[in-house]
Scaffold this motif. Structure first.
Motif, mmCIF file in Angstrom:
data_model
loop_
_atom_site.group_PDB
_atom_site.id
_atom_site.type_symbol
_atom_site.label_atom_id
_atom_site.label_comp_id
_atom_site.label_asym_id
_atom_site.label_seq_id
_atom_site.Cartn_x
_atom_site.Cartn_y
_atom_site.Cartn_z
ATOM 1 N N GLU A 103 25.689 26.147 13.414
ATOM 2 C CA GLU A 103 25.185 27.233 14.245
ATOM 3 C C GLU A 103 25.986 28.522 14.038
ATOM 4 O O GLU A 103 25.498 29.608 14.377
ATOM 5 C CB GLU A 103 25.222 26.831 15.716
ATOM 6 N N THR A 104 27.173 28.418 13.487
ATOM 7 C CA THR A 104 28.008 29.602 13.256
ATOM 8 C C THR A 104 27.726 30.260 11.912
ATOM 9 O O THR A 104 28.246 31.343 11.636
ATOM 10 C CB THR A 104 29.509 29.253 13.340
ATOM 11 N N VAL A 105 26.918 29.598 11.045
ATOM 12 C CA VAL A 105 26.618 30.157 9.721
ATOM 13 C C VAL A 105 25.106 30.152 9.495
ATOM 14 O O VAL A 105 24.601 29.509 8.572
ATOM 15 C CB VAL A 105 27.346 29.379 8.601
ATOM 16 N N ILE A 109 22.480 28.356 6.547
ATOM 17 C CA ILE A 109 21.481 27.362 6.904
ATOM 18 C C ILE A 109 20.090 27.844 6.495
ATOM 19 O O ILE A 109 19.250 27.068 6.033
ATOM 20 C CB ILE A 109 21.519 27.072 8.416
ATOM 21 N N GLU A 110 19.832 29.129 6.642
ATOM 22 C CA GLU A 110 18.551 29.690 6.205
ATOM 23 C C GLU A 110 18.382 29.501 4.704
ATOM 24 O O GLU A 110 17.306 29.105 4.229
ATOM 25 C CB GLU A 110 18.481 31.175 6.566
ATOM 26 N N LEU A 111 19.429 29.772 3.953
ATOM 27 C CA LEU A 111 19.390 29.584 2.500
ATOM 28 C C LEU A 111 19.036 28.137 2.164
ATOM 29 O O LEU A 111 18.152 27.869 1.353
ATOM 30 C CB LEU A 111 20.754 29.934 1.894
ATOM 31 N N TYR A 112 19.732 27.189 2.793
ATOM 32 C CA TYR A 112 19.499 25.775 2.531
ATOM 33 C C TYR A 112 18.050 25.403 2.836
ATOM 34 O O TYR A 112 17.385 24.725 2.033
ATOM 35 C CB TYR A 112 20.442 24.933 3.390
ATOM 36 N N GLY A 173 14.586 18.983 10.308
ATOM 37 C CA GLY A 173 13.499 19.524 11.115
ATOM 38 C C GLY A 173 13.981 20.328 12.302
ATOM 39 O O GLY A 173 13.471 21.424 12.582
ATOM 40 N N ILE A 174 14.976 19.812 13.024
ATOM 41 C CA ILE A 174 15.471 20.526 14.195
ATOM 42 C C ILE A 174 16.212 21.787 13.772
ATOM 43 O O ILE A 174 16.221 22.799 14.498
ATOM 44 C CB ILE A 174 16.374 19.602 15.061
ATOM 45 N N GLN A 175 16.789 21.750 12.576
ATOM 46 C CA GLN A 175 17.477 22.931 12.055
ATOM 47 C C GLN A 175 16.484 24.052 11.782
ATOM 48 O O GLN A 175 16.759 25.223 12.065
ATOM 49 C CB GLN A 175 18.208 22.526 10.762
ATOM 50 N N THR A 176 15.320 23.695 11.235
ATOM 51 C CA THR A 176 14.286 24.694 10.979
ATOM 52 C C THR A 176 13.795 25.301 12.284
ATOM 53 O O THR A 176 13.630 26.524 12.397
ATOM 54 C CB THR A 176 13.105 24.061 10.227
ATOM 55 N N GLN A 177 13.576 24.459 13.296
ATOM 56 C CA GLN A 177 13.154 24.976 14.594
ATOM 57 C C GLN A 177 14.226 25.886 15.195
ATOM 58 O O GLN A 177 13.907 26.919 15.811
ATOM 59 C CB GLN A 177 12.871 23.818 15.552
ATOM 60 N N TRP A 178 15.493 25.518 15.020
ATOM 61 C CA TRP A 178 16.590 26.327 15.548
ATOM 62 C C TRP A 178 16.632 27.700 14.883
ATOM 63 O O TRP A 178 16.881 28.711 15.550
ATOM 64 C CB TRP A 178 17.912 25.594 15.337
ATOM 65 N N LEU A 179 16.357 27.754 13.574
ATOM 66 C CA LEU A 179 16.348 29.035 12.878
ATOM 67 C C LEU A 179 15.291 29.967 13.463
ATOM 68 O O LEU A 179 15.480 31.180 13.525
ATOM 69 C CB LEU A 179 16.081 28.834 11.381
ATOM 70 N N MET A 180 14.189 29.385 13.910
ATOM 71 C CA MET A 180 13.098 30.196 14.447
ATOM 72 C C MET A 180 13.296 30.548 15.913
ATOM 73 O O MET A 180 12.800 31.586 16.380
ATOM 74 C CB MET A 180 11.772 29.435 14.273
ATOM 75 N N ALA A 181 13.988 29.690 16.652
ATOM 76 C CA ALA A 181 14.183 29.953 18.088
ATOM 77 C C ALA A 181 15.540 29.420 18.531
ATOM 78 O O ALA A 181 15.626 28.452 19.282
ATOM 79 C CB ALA A 181 13.055 29.311 18.896
ATOM 80 N N PRO A 182 16.631 30.038 18.073
ATOM 81 C CA PRO A 182 17.966 29.515 18.379
ATOM 82 C C PRO A 182 18.296 29.488 19.869
ATOM 83 O O PRO A 182 19.106 28.673 20.307
ATOM 84 C CB PRO A 182 18.901 30.475 17.622
ATOM 85 N N GLU A 183 17.666 30.348 20.631
ATOM 86 C CA GLU A 183 17.951 30.388 22.065
ATOM 87 C C GLU A 183 17.283 29.232 22.816
ATOM 88 O O GLU A 183 17.634 28.956 23.970
ATOM 89 C CB GLU A 183 17.495 31.727 22.662
#
Length: 202
Positions: A103-105, A109-112, A173-183
């Protein structure tokens, strides 16, 4: 050579400048590939970010594929593989720690995420990297889930191999969702919930 704070000799002269230039190119490529993907990102776009010609860039990285692999290897040095750093650290603690760090980078994570999705296409130069990465992760998590099963710590009916593959799938999958709505998305919490469903408490 000069001596740095760790007491080792630090490179200087042409070698140091070359190393710094390579690092700046990799960082620029990370930005370009994260924003546009491998297919959409151009070597010229990377060269423009570091203020050099494409011809000069090719002196450091002979091809776009070489540059992509350098970026992926750099990514590994930043995030690691999610495994335990301390043999005494539990699987749950290791996964939660890694998720919190990720979550700090967000840019990394977006690149990955972008490159992993692209790698399923034909002739993508990152396909072998991601194939081997998934194989390595499944193998590592299988070993850890199998050890838990041997210790009587897996819930009845849980298959270690499927649990390993499911953990990776949930994480991506949860990482992708987090990128779109981290809050709104709690990555670490979702991963912990899954592990609590398959691992019995001590």
């Amino acid at each position: 050579m000069t001596t740095n704070e760790t007491g080792t000799r630090a490179p200087r002269g042409p070698y140091a400048k070359s190393k710094q230039r390579r690092e700046s190119i990799v960082m620029a490529a990370h930005e370009v590939f994260a924003a546009h993907g491998y297919r959409g990102g151009s070597l010229q776009g990377v060269a423009d970010k570091v203020g050099m010609s494409q011809t000069s860039l090719l002196h450091y990285f002979p091809s776009k594929g070489d540059l992509l692999l350098a970026v992926l290897n750099w990514r590994d040095t930043v995030t690691g593989d999610g495994g335990a750093r301390d043999p005494r650290e539990s699987l749950v603690d290791a996964v939660v720690r890694q998720a919190r760090f990720n979550e700090t980078v967000p840019g990394v994570i977006e690149l990955y995420t972008v490159l992993c999705a692209e790698s399923v296409t034909d002739n993508h130069p990152g396909r072998d990297y991601f194939t081997q990465r998934y194989e390595g992760l499944r193998r590592s998590y299988l070993q850890q889930f199998s050890a838990l099963a041997d210790a009587g710590r897996l819930r009845p009916g849980v298959d270690p191999e499927r649990a390993a593959a499911s953990l990776i799938a949930l994480w991506d999958g949860i990482q992708t969702q987090w990128l779109m709505a981290p809050e709104r998305i709690d990555m670490a919490g979702a991963l912990r919930d899954y592990l609590d469903m398959v691992i019995l408490p001590e």
